[in-house]
Design an enzyme around this catalytic site. Structure first.
Site, PDB file in Angstrom:
ATOM      1  N   ASN A 212     -89.855  34.229 -11.129  1.00  0.00           N
ATOM      2  CA  ASN A 212     -90.204  32.859 -11.846  1.00  0.00           C
ATOM      3  C   ASN A 212     -90.297  33.223 -13.394  1.00  0.00           C
ATOM      4  OD1 ASN A 212     -93.096  33.244 -12.441  1.00  0.00           O
ATOM      5  ND2 ASN A 212     -93.193  33.447 -10.237  1.00  0.00           N
ATOM      6  N   ASP A 281     -94.309  31.781  -3.656  1.00  0.00           N
ATOM      7  CA  ASP A 281     -94.541  31.167  -2.357  1.00  0.00           C
ATOM      8  C   ASP A 281     -93.759  31.518  -1.102  1.00  0.00           C
ATOM      9  OD1 ASP A 281     -96.691  29.602  -3.274  1.00  0.00           O
ATOM     10  OD2 ASP A 281     -95.259  28.214  -4.047  1.00  0.00           O
ATOM     11  N   LYS A 291     -77.216  47.365  -2.362  1.00  0.00           N
ATOM     12  CA  LYS A 291     -77.013  46.271  -2.781  1.00  0.00           C
ATOM     13  C   LYS A 291     -75.947  45.415  -2.261  1.00  0.00           C
ATOM     14  CE  LYS A 291     -74.865  44.811  -7.297  1.00  0.00           C
ATOM     15  NZ  LYS A 291     -73.395  45.053  -7.851  1.00  0.00           N
ATOM     16  N   PHE A 325    -105.217  28.631 -10.831  1.00  0.00           N
ATOM     17  CA  PHE A 325    -104.614  27.818 -11.808  1.00  0.00           C
ATOM     18  C   PHE A 325    -103.559  26.758 -10.859  1.00  0.00           C
ATOM     19  CE2 PHE A 325    -104.323  28.802 -16.341  1.00  0.00           C
ATOM     20  CZ  PHE A 325    -105.490  29.708 -16.357  1.00  0.00           C
ATOM     21  N   LYS A 339    -105.010  20.571  -4.801  1.00  0.00           N
ATOM     22  CA  LYS A 339    -105.119  21.779  -4.544  1.00  0.00           C
ATOM     23  C   LYS A 339    -106.535  22.552  -5.021  1.00  0.00           C
ATOM     24  CE  LYS A 339    -101.111  23.307  -6.260  1.00  0.00           C
ATOM     25  NZ  LYS A 339    -100.159  23.532  -7.335  1.00  0.00           N
ATOM     26  N   LYS A 343    -107.742  24.734  -1.459  1.00  0.00           N
ATOM     27  CA  LYS A 343    -107.969  26.307  -1.738  1.00  0.00           C
ATOM     28  C   LYS A 343    -109.460  26.444  -1.526  1.00  0.00           C
ATOM     29  CE  LYS A 343    -103.552  27.047  -3.607  1.00  0.00           C
ATOM     30  NZ  LYS A 343    -102.624  28.128  -3.810  1.00  0.00           N
TER      31      LYS A 343
HETATM   32  N1  CTP Z   1    -101.566  31.440  -5.558  1.00  0.00           N
HETATM   33  C1  CTP Z   1    -102.044  32.442  -4.696  1.00  0.00           C
HETATM   34  N2  CTP Z   1    -101.294  33.076  -3.834  1.00  0.00           N
HETATM   35  C2  CTP Z   1     -99.861  32.277  -3.612  1.00  0.00           C
HETATM   36  C3  CTP Z   1     -99.554  31.222  -4.180  1.00  0.00           C
HETATM   37  C4  CTP Z   1    -100.441  30.736  -5.175  1.00  0.00           C
HETATM   38  O1  CTP Z   1    -102.953  33.136  -5.075  1.00  0.00           O
HETATM   39  N3  CTP Z   1     -99.181  32.912  -2.572  1.00  0.00           N
HETATM   40  C5  CTP Z   1    -102.525  30.730  -6.492  1.00  0.00           C
HETATM   41  C6  CTP Z   1    -101.962  31.009  -7.957  1.00  0.00           C
HETATM   42  O2  CTP Z   1    -102.333  32.232  -8.482  1.00  0.00           O
HETATM   43  C7  CTP Z   1    -102.638  29.937  -8.576  1.00  0.00           C
HETATM   44  C8  CTP Z   1    -102.847  28.764  -7.486  1.00  0.00           C
HETATM   45  O3  CTP Z   1    -102.788  29.711  -6.386  1.00  0.00           O
HETATM   46  O4  CTP Z   1    -104.098  30.173  -9.182  1.00  0.00           O
HETATM   47  C9  CTP Z   1    -102.050  27.672  -7.440  1.00  0.00           C
HETATM   48  O5  CTP Z   1    -100.603  28.025  -7.708  1.00  0.00           O
HETATM   49  P1  CTP Z   1     -99.319  27.035  -7.572  1.00  0.00           P
HETATM   50  O6  CTP Z   1     -98.166  27.960  -7.656  1.00  0.00           O
HETATM   51  O7  CTP Z   1     -99.806  26.143  -8.666  1.00  0.00           O
HETATM   52  O8  CTP Z   1     -99.592  26.383  -6.223  1.00  0.00           O
HETATM   53  P2  CTP Z   1     -99.332  26.834  -4.711  1.00  0.00           P
HETATM   54  O9  CTP Z   1    -100.527  27.253  -4.162  1.00  0.00           O
HETATM   55  O10 CTP Z   1     -98.115  27.647  -5.026  1.00  0.00           O
HETATM   56  O11 CTP Z   1     -98.743  25.197  -4.253  1.00  0.00           O
HETATM   57  P3  CTP Z   1     -97.447  24.489  -4.557  1.00  0.00           P
HETATM   58  O12 CTP Z   1     -96.255  25.267  -4.821  1.00  0.00           O
HETATM   59  O13 CTP Z   1     -97.217  23.527  -3.261  1.00  0.00           O
HETATM   60  O14 CTP Z   1     -97.490  23.746  -5.746  1.00  0.00           O
END
Ligand code: CTP
Length: 434
Positions: A212, A281, A291, A325, A339, A343
């Protein structure tokens, strides 16, 4: 509190006199150091009269640092560097910013800058083109990265007749920045802050990955700010192009799974966990050993990664603060609040990553610091400044909150006070008597 005001050679040098006054009004002891060109704009006598001390004008000249500083011993820049609790350079010209960024030490001010361990704040002032020049901006980025506080110049009519950014911030605003820095000094001493930063990479084959746009700038700024404020810092970082922040322990990882393992192990030492990383995610179900060849349309099968933040919350120890975050592109507050609850973190820093100029990969950011009970708007500013604001809010969570107990009459109140005598350090108890 003791502050050394460094004055460099710009037309805004006269504003430094107002800065000295503003600091003195807050009971700050002030010394003034002037560069040679500053003395062409303002006479040292002005500052000597305001401070009651001789002004330091040269590495070799005679000066009186006043009480607490070594006098005329040949290492006066060292004495002054140790004397001050903060060094503020206002106005800071393009030239002095370049010298600070590159560690040049060719006069008293620049030599002292290298010798001091006190926080450094600069208030730049220059012509608009000089301000926006790539060299000046690169020097500022370098200083910001090193933890130097930058009080951004204002926009308006400049002394050179042009209009734009470059006018030195108002002396009151500079004084406020200095006082804020002094107030923050060492307020995180004793804390061990674990910060995650950057994006993760989930391999598809030996050369490709799912990643990302996260640059890691917010997480690195948090690590550096926490370190500057006296915390021990463990920075767990995905791949970034950033230099390691000074005096932080940097643990590099690449995948979400590697981040998970390191965070779960190292969180045992932490008193605060800040999860600023953009964790993938999903990851591919299978990683090709070779490859992959282009053979026409293809479908990648993905499987969810573990939610590290949720797991950290489940494993938290007593007194550990957990801050996440939320990167949102729509329904920012609604999604952020969901969230936070899902969480179970103590707070979530909600970013609008769809906004132009802030968030992912940008140098600036704006956010809302959200807890179950409060919501604090943090307006657009540099990520380094925002890092300090976020740490300020985290410290608010550390303060014991009063417990309000409703009782029926004075007798019960007295009985409850005795019964409610909680362990030392658990905060003041408030009894409400109807
Ligand atoms: N986070 C994490 N582990 C994951 C995904 C996210 O610890 N596998 C943490 C990120 O570091 C951040 C928070 O969860 O502190 C929110 O991340 P974000 O990407 O905004 O949300 P997601 O949990 O991925 O939810 P969504 O993609 O549905 O918005």
């Amino acid at each position: 509190m003791r502050v050394t005001v460094g004055v460099s050679g710009g037309i805004a040098a006269y504003k430094a006199a107002e800065l000295v006054r503003a600091l003195q009004r807050q009971a700050v002891q002030v010394h003034v150091v002037m560069t040679a060109s500053a003395q062409r704009f303002v006479q040292p006598l002005t500052f000597a009269a305001l401070t009651g001390h001789k002004v330091i004008t040269s590495l070799w000249g005679e000066w009186d640092a006043g009480e607490g500083a070594a006098e005329q011993n040949g290492i006066d820049h060292i004495a002054e560097a140790q004397w001050c609790d903060a060094l503020v350079i206002a106005p800071a010209t393009a030239n002095i910013l370049a010298k600070l960024a590159h560690g040049v030490a060719d006069d008293f001010l620049t030599t002292m800058h290298l010798a001091t361990t006190a926080p450094v704040i600069v208030a730049p002032a220059m012509n608009v083109n000089m301000w926006s020049h790539a060299a000046t901006q690169a020097n500022l980025a370098m200083l910001r990265q090193r933890g130097v506080g930058i009080v951004e110049p204002g926009t308006g009519e400049l002394a050179c007749g042009m209009t734009g950014a470059g006018r030195m911030a108002e002396p009151e605003a500079v004084a406020e920045a200095v006082l804020r820095t002094l107030g923050r000094k060492n307020d995180l001493r004793g804390e061990v802050v674990l910060v995650t930063a950057g994006g993760t990479r989930e391999a598809i084959d030996p050369v490709r990955f799912i990643g990302n746009r996260s640059s890691g700038k917010m997480g690195y700024a948090l690590a550096e700010a926490a370190r500057c404020r006296g915390a021990k810092v463990i920075l767990v970082s995905g791949p970034t192009a950033l230099a390691a922040p000074p005096h932080c322990e940097l643990v590099r990882i690449a995948t979400a799974d590697e981040m998970r393992k390191v965070v779960l192990e190292r969180m045992k030492e932490a008193t605060v966990v800040i999860k600023a990383a953009a964790v993938a995610d999903y990851r591919p179900v299978a990683v090709s050993a070779q490859k992959m060849k282009r053979t026409g349309p293809m479908t990648l099968e993905l499987t969810p990664t573990e939610d590290i933040l949720a797991e950290v919350v489940r494993r938290r120890g007593p007194g550990q603060l957990i801050v996440g975050f939320a990167a949102e592109t729509e329904n920012r507050m609604e999604n952020g609040r969901a969230k936070l609850l899902r969480k179970g973190a103590d707070a979530i820093v909600v970013n609008d990553v769809a906004r132009e100029g802030v968030g992912i990969d940008a140098d600036d950011n704006a956010a809302t610091f959200l807890t179950r009970a409060t919501s604090v708007e943090l307006p657009e500013m540099s990520k380094r400044q925002l890092a300090d604001c976020i740490l300020d809010e985290i410290l608010v969570l550390r303060r014991p909150r009063p417990v309000v107990v409703e009782v029926d009459g004075l007798e019960e109140a007295q009985a409850r006070v005795r019964k409610e005598s909680l362990p030392a350090g658990s905060g003041r108890r408030t009894v409400v008597v109807e």
